[in-house]
Scaffold this active site. Sequence first.
Site, PDB file in Angstrom:
ATOM      1  N   CYS A 123       0.740  -1.038  -0.078  1.00 49.35           N
ATOM      2  CA  CYS A 123       0.044   0.018   0.034  1.00 49.35           C
ATOM      3  C   CYS A 123       0.919   1.322   0.035  1.00 49.35           C
ATOM      4  CB  CYS A 123      -0.971   0.092   1.140  1.00 49.35           C
ATOM      5  SG  CYS A 123      -2.009  -1.315   1.291  1.00 49.35           S
ATOM      6  N   HIS A 269      -3.304   6.789   2.235  1.00 49.68           N
ATOM      7  CA  HIS A 269      -3.735   5.293   1.808  1.00 49.68           C
ATOM      8  C   HIS A 269      -5.326   4.973   2.280  1.00 49.68           C
ATOM      9  CE1 HIS A 269      -4.287   1.242   1.042  1.00 49.68           C
ATOM     10  NE2 HIS A 269      -4.093   0.913   2.072  1.00 49.68           N
ATOM     11  N   ASN A 300     -10.361  -0.768  -0.099  1.00 49.14           N
ATOM     12  CA  ASN A 300      -9.026  -0.648  -0.097  1.00 49.14           C
ATOM     13  C   ASN A 300      -8.258  -0.900  -1.598  1.00 49.14           C
ATOM     14  OD1 ASN A 300      -6.185  -0.880   0.417  1.00 49.14           O
ATOM     15  ND2 ASN A 300      -6.416  -1.803   2.460  1.00 49.14           N
TER      16      ASN A 300
END
Length: 344
Positions: A123, A269, A300
């Site tokens: 990520c 993020h 996500n």
Amino acid sequence: MTSKIKPSKGAPYARIMGVGGYRPTRVVPNEEILKHIDSSDEWIRSRSGIATRHWAGPEETVATMSVEASGKAIADAGITPEQIGAVIVSTVSHFKQTPAIATEIAHLVGAGKPAAFDISAGCAGFGYGLTLAKGLVTEGSAEYVLVIGVERLSDLTDLSDRATAFLFGDGAGAVIVGPAKEPAIGPTVWGSEGDKSNTIMQTVAWDSFRIGDVAQLPVDSEGNVKFPAITQEGQAVFRWAVFEMAKVAQQALDEAGVSPDDLDVFIPHQANMRIIDSMVKTLKLPESVTVARDVETTGNTSAASIPLAMERLLATGQAKSGDTALVIGFGAGLVYAATVVTLP
């Protein structure tokens, strides 16, 4: 001894010149996830802030999604594909060990013969790619660099895992990094904490299917061997993200010489709405700062989440060209990368 190597002829600074995103056509609401786990829409929203996510269809591959996002970024930057000198792709969901998917994408976008390589930084991958691109531009190895964060995390989702089944989405985000006459990408604060590598990980190594004991591989309720998936220790990751990553974000502000009051936009993020809100509180960001909360409808998307959120903020007018933005990515490794940028 005097070096015989000529000094580089790179630009004095680098900036993000254009951004593009691609979200798969299929929208998956929480109700669809609830067919597989014992939970509720209210619980998923309260724990993650996620209401829907996009999952890719058979034709929406890592390469095709990247090409779509890249085309938009190239057009937004006002350059031609032939001017791209390097292509950097951050992904954990390209399942061929070699060749790098970046080479295929470079060809498909019409970039000629640029340097092209993949990176794996979970990520934080977009931040890693952005940092490398900045270095290439200022060092003179490429005038324009295409940076892509792309994932098909639906391929790595265990729908029977109540802790992660609702988290992940698919998509691609891309930016063009090019020369600038003034600072527009600040110093990167990045690092890793390998002692926590087991908090976010793939359930089974690929080579287990070749040399491992099949009896040790995970199976579903019907006894079929399960495809590897991403698993995580939710509470440990949450605590680390909220407390440690706020420190990293503050350090990035300090390194750039920017105070919270100077910020226009915060693009973390898109892991979890609770993490985002906690970081905003810890950093004491003013109410005037626009905060990306793309996770609600996108889920996500790992390396793709920051450029996707950036693209949406600009497209909807919530942010504008020239705004000062703090970006931070963090995830599997554990790894992280934060910097301050001027939006394209």
